[in-house]
Design an enzyme around this catalytic site. Structure first.
Site, PDB file in Angstrom:
ATOM      1  N   ASN A   1     -79.529  -4.036  -5.279  1.00  6.98           N
ATOM      2  CA  ASN A   1     -79.290  -4.107  -6.774  1.00  6.98           C
ATOM      3  C   ASN A   1     -79.730  -5.820  -7.037  1.00  6.98           C
ATOM      4  O   ASN A   1     -80.072  -5.906  -8.071  1.00  6.98           O
ATOM      5  CB  ASN A   1     -78.110  -3.876  -7.687  1.00  6.98           C
ATOM      6  CG  ASN A   1     -78.270  -2.227  -7.448  1.00  6.98           C
ATOM      7  OD1 ASN A   1     -79.509  -1.649  -7.104  1.00  6.98           O
ATOM      8  ND2 ASN A   1     -77.823  -1.161  -7.124  1.00  6.98           N
TER       9      ASN A   1
ATOM     10  N   ASN B   1    -105.948 -33.386  32.086  1.00  2.00           N
ATOM     11  CA  ASN B   1    -104.821 -34.494  31.392  1.00  2.00           C
ATOM     12  C   ASN B   1    -104.980 -34.877  30.085  1.00  2.00           C
ATOM     13  O   ASN B   1    -106.167 -35.958  29.768  1.00  2.00           O
ATOM     14  CB  ASN B   1    -104.254 -34.559  31.854  1.00  2.00           C
ATOM     15  CG  ASN B   1    -102.864 -35.678  31.977  1.00  2.00           C
ATOM     16  OD1 ASN B   1    -101.935 -34.776  31.958  1.00  2.00           O
ATOM     17  ND2 ASN B   1    -102.859 -36.160  30.522  1.00  2.00           N
TER      18      ASN B   1
ATOM     19  N   GLY C   1     -87.454   2.338  -9.794  1.00  2.49           N
ATOM     20  CA  GLY C   1     -86.875   1.665 -10.825  1.00  2.49           C
ATOM     21  C   GLY C   1     -87.616  -0.439 -10.570  1.00  2.49           C
ATOM     22  O   GLY C   1     -88.341  -0.375 -10.406  1.00  2.49           O
TER      23      GLY C   1
ATOM     24  N   LEU D   1     -87.818   7.644  -3.448  1.00  2.28           N
ATOM     25  CA  LEU D   1     -87.534   7.234  -4.982  1.00  2.28           C
ATOM     26  C   LEU D   1     -87.613   4.989  -4.947  1.00  2.28           C
ATOM     27  O   LEU D   1     -87.277   4.973  -4.595  1.00  2.28           O
ATOM     28  CB  LEU D   1     -86.516   7.904  -5.535  1.00  2.28           C
ATOM     29  CG  LEU D   1     -86.054   9.041  -5.864  1.00  2.28           C
ATOM     30  CD1 LEU D   1     -84.764   9.668  -6.839  1.00  2.28           C
ATOM     31  CD2 LEU D   1     -87.815   9.937  -6.410  1.00  2.28           C
TER      32      LEU D   1
ATOM     33  N   HIS E   1     -97.997 -35.279  24.973  1.00  2.00           N
ATOM     34  CA  HIS E   1     -97.284 -36.108  23.669  1.00  2.00           C
ATOM     35  C   HIS E   1     -98.226 -36.794  22.485  1.00  2.00           C
ATOM     36  O   HIS E   1     -98.976 -36.770  23.075  1.00  2.00           O
ATOM     37  CB  HIS E   1     -96.408 -36.613  23.994  1.00  2.00           C
ATOM     38  CG  HIS E   1     -96.564 -37.703  25.905  1.00  2.00           C
ATOM     39  ND1 HIS E   1     -95.898 -38.166  26.670  1.00  2.00           N
ATOM     40  CD2 HIS E   1     -97.474 -38.066  25.728  1.00  2.00           C
ATOM     41  CE1 HIS E   1     -96.307 -38.175  27.617  1.00  2.00           C
ATOM     42  NE2 HIS E   1     -97.314 -38.395  27.236  1.00  2.00           N
TER      43      HIS E   1
ATOM     44  N   LYS F   1    -104.461 -26.363  16.229  1.00  2.00           N
ATOM     45  CA  LYS F   1    -104.615 -25.512  15.590  1.00  2.00           C
ATOM     46  C   LYS F   1    -106.515 -24.925  16.159  1.00  2.00           C
ATOM     47  O   LYS F   1    -107.292 -25.785  16.533  1.00  2.00           O
ATOM     48  CB  LYS F   1    -104.964 -26.114  14.286  1.00  2.00           C
ATOM     49  CG  LYS F   1    -105.496 -25.260  13.117  1.00  2.00           C
ATOM     50  CD  LYS F   1    -106.921 -24.999  12.747  1.00  2.00           C
ATOM     51  CE  LYS F   1    -107.496 -26.550  12.664  1.00  2.00           C
ATOM     52  NZ  LYS F   1    -109.303 -26.626  11.938  1.00  2.00           N
TER      53      LYS F   1
ATOM     54  N   GLN G   1     -94.118   7.863 -11.811  1.00  2.00           N
ATOM     55  CA  GLN G   1     -93.387   8.312 -12.765  1.00  2.00           C
ATOM     56  C   GLN G   1     -93.643   6.842 -14.007  1.00  2.00           C
ATOM     57  O   GLN G   1     -93.628   5.918 -14.316  1.00  2.00           O
ATOM     58  CB  GLN G   1     -91.344   7.664 -12.864  1.00  2.00           C
ATOM     59  CG  GLN G   1     -90.342   8.379 -13.905  1.00  2.00           C
ATOM     60  CD  GLN G   1     -89.158   8.148 -13.479  1.00  2.00           C
ATOM     61  OE1 GLN G   1     -88.842   7.014 -12.463  1.00  2.00           O
ATOM     62  NE2 GLN G   1     -88.441   8.930 -14.181  1.00  2.00           N
TER      63      GLN G   1
ATOM     64  N   ASN H   1     -71.664   9.104  -3.773  1.00  2.00           N
ATOM     65  CA  ASN H   1     -73.191   9.670  -3.106  1.00  2.00           C
ATOM     66  C   ASN H   1     -74.324   8.709  -2.392  1.00  2.00           C
ATOM     67  O   ASN H   1     -73.812   7.506  -2.886  1.00  2.00           O
ATOM     68  CB  ASN H   1     -73.639  10.136  -4.399  1.00  2.00           C
ATOM     69  CG  ASN H   1     -75.109  10.212  -4.416  1.00  2.00           C
ATOM     70  OD1 ASN H   1     -75.466  10.919  -3.470  1.00  2.00           O
ATOM     71  ND2 ASN H   1     -75.610  10.512  -5.483  1.00  2.00           N
TER      72      ASN H   1
END
Length: 492
Positions: free
Chosen positions: A239, A388, A15, A12, A374, A362, A83, A181
């Site tokens: 919730n 290097n 909600g 379910l 560095h 990247k 639903q 429950n």
């Protein structure tokens, strides 16, 4: 996990989750790298049920495509049903049953999409109890020190389950009951269908409560059983964001503990966060402040952290990654990364390579044994083995329109502050002088040096920046240099 094979699971997830105060549907909020609904569906798929159904409602158009993606990744069918109106959990289950074949006659397990810690083993135990007792329904229960908000389990004097009463409909004495429950059930489908047809919305919420089925079946003389579990966190629901954080912390605690038991050293579990899909090899040490997210894979005998975040990163055996932020990258065995290194998507560092302090990479491949120690940006580049790259070097990959690649060979030595203006190729064994701007290809074994002899413009600061601290400092230094030293034979 052995149980009767004719099983269907209905999850379910219809909600609205208004207490989350969010534009994101509640079941799509994440813990440990998965949405709550994904946690539920992964667990239920492990049961290998004949049918797996998700009932959606609020924001179904956003959730349904994600369910389809998950079904593909799990390699099984997950049926989605809607639903249309929020008429309660009883109506939601009725919608779920509509997705099952008309001739289906087995067990129906009902659970919720907002109980992210519920595992397959717990549900398998529930099914086993259900089958062993030949019950019409078996409900999963637990005991809470603070049961507020949960439906209470009402039992007869001989301890049989009599009914479930919701918090809003419970009497003061019933609210003192601490057995609750858990919202997980195993039904015989014929009994469930019969009881659903007789549900009433005569209650505080004016909804069709699924728990009311228990009392109906009890009145019918059907067998109603319960399976109690002590570990209440397994069935805790979410919730609001406080509960989301609490369950996220509990799930992380369990994940970290599982890795520790498998041979991983975690120095400070309280500051270590590991997603459920991350993997870590034996004898690896995780230092404080480390986050291993997504599908990150860490090899054996690695040192990770402190203060490191890796998302979808693969790390080979015996590697060291210190104070690094990386995503969608690969780090080779025995490589060293950090501190203060930023690995952007597409970075591949070879075996024994090094990316040091204040290096950003990247979409680049850095070969085995190559060192970028560095203060360097490497973007859209391919660097060979055992090269290097000197401090302060920059791969100039963007011309204002497109990203261009640079190719650096093996055994290359670049001087500090070299600029590689892509597209450009530097051959194997080549050298570049400090401060060189590489605009053209460099042949193998060549030394590339750009720029002419240094030229000093005397008194430029005093003329162009008069009155500044620099000009005053230069004036004093010039005056001191122009004053002859005292004669040792004739002191002043």
């Amino acid at each position: 996990m052995t149980f009767r094979g004719d099983t269907a699971v209905v999850v379910l997830a219809a909600g609205a989750g208004t207490r989350m105060r969010s534009d994101t549907p509640k079941v799509l909020h994440t813990l440990a790298g998965r949405s709550m609904l994904s946690h539920s569906l992964h667990a239920m798929a492990k049961l290998a049920p004949q049918h797996l159904v998700v009932v959606l409602g609020h924001c179904h158009e956003r959730i349904s495509p994600l369910v389809d993606e998950l079904a593909e990744s799990l390699g099984r069918t997950i049926n989605v049903t809607l639903q249309d109106r929020p008429l309660g959990t009883g109506d939601a289950v009725r919608c779920g049953l509509s997705a099952l074949p008309a001739d289906y006659s087995g067990i129906v397990v009902v659970t919720a999409g907002d109980t992210p810690l519920l595992d397959a083993e717990t549900v398998a135990d529930l099914i086993e109890t259900h089958s062993a007792t030949s019950s019409a329904v078996t409900v999963l229960t637990t005991t809470l020190s603070d049961p507020h908000g949960y439906g209470r389990i009402l039992r007869t004097q001989d301890n049989a389950v009599m009914a479930i009463v919701e918090q809003t409909d419970a009497t003061p004495s019933q609210r003192e009951i601490r057995e609750v429950n858990a919202g997980v059930y195993a039904f015989e489908i014929t009994a469930l269908q019969s009881a659903l047809s007789r549900l009433s919305s005569d209650n505080a919420q004016q909804e069709l409560y699924l728990p009311d089925v228990i009392a109906i079946l009890r009145r019918d003389g059907q067998t109603v059983s319960a399976r109690h579990i002590d570990d209440s966190a397994l069935v805790a629901g979410v919730n609001d964001r406080v509960q989301l954080a609490q369950l996220g912390a509990e799930l992380n605690r369990r994940i970290v503990a599982a890795h520790q038991m498998a041979g991983v050293t975690v120095i400070d579990p309280a500051t270590t966060w590991i997603d459920v899909d991350a993997a870590i090899g034996r004898d690896t040490v995780i230092q404080p402040g480390t986050q291993l997210l997504g599908h990150t894979q860490i090899g054996d005998r690695c040192e990770i952290g402190p203060d490191t975040t890796l998302t979808d990163v693969t790390v080979g055996d015996n590697a060291s990654v210190v104070r690094t932020h990386g995503s969608s990258s690969s780090i080779g065995a025995a490589a060293a990364v950090g501190p203060f290194t930023y690995l952007r998507p597409g970075t591949v560092l070879g075996t024994g390579g090094k990316l040091g302090a204040f290096v950003e990479t990247k979409n680049s491949t850095i070969g085995a044994g190559t060192k970028v120690p560095h203060l360097t940006y490497v973007g859209d580049a391919d660097i060979g083995d055992d090269s290097n790259i000197g401090a302060g070097s920059v791969f100039v990959n963007y011309d204002g329109m497109t990203k261009n690649r640079a190719t650096i060979g093996s055994h290359v030595r670049s001087g500090a502050g070299t600029r590689f203006v892509a597209p450009v190729n530097v051959g194997d064994g080549a050298y570049t002088g400090a401060g060189t701007v590489i605009r053209d290809d460099v042949p193998p074994g060549a030394l590339a040096v750009s720029g002419g002899p240094q030229r000093n413009i005397e008194d430029w600061v005093q003329q162009k920046r008069p009155g500044t601290p620099s000009a005053e400092a230069a004036r004093k230094a010039s005056a001191e240099q122009s004053t002859p030293p005292p004669d040792a034979d004739h002191p002043p």
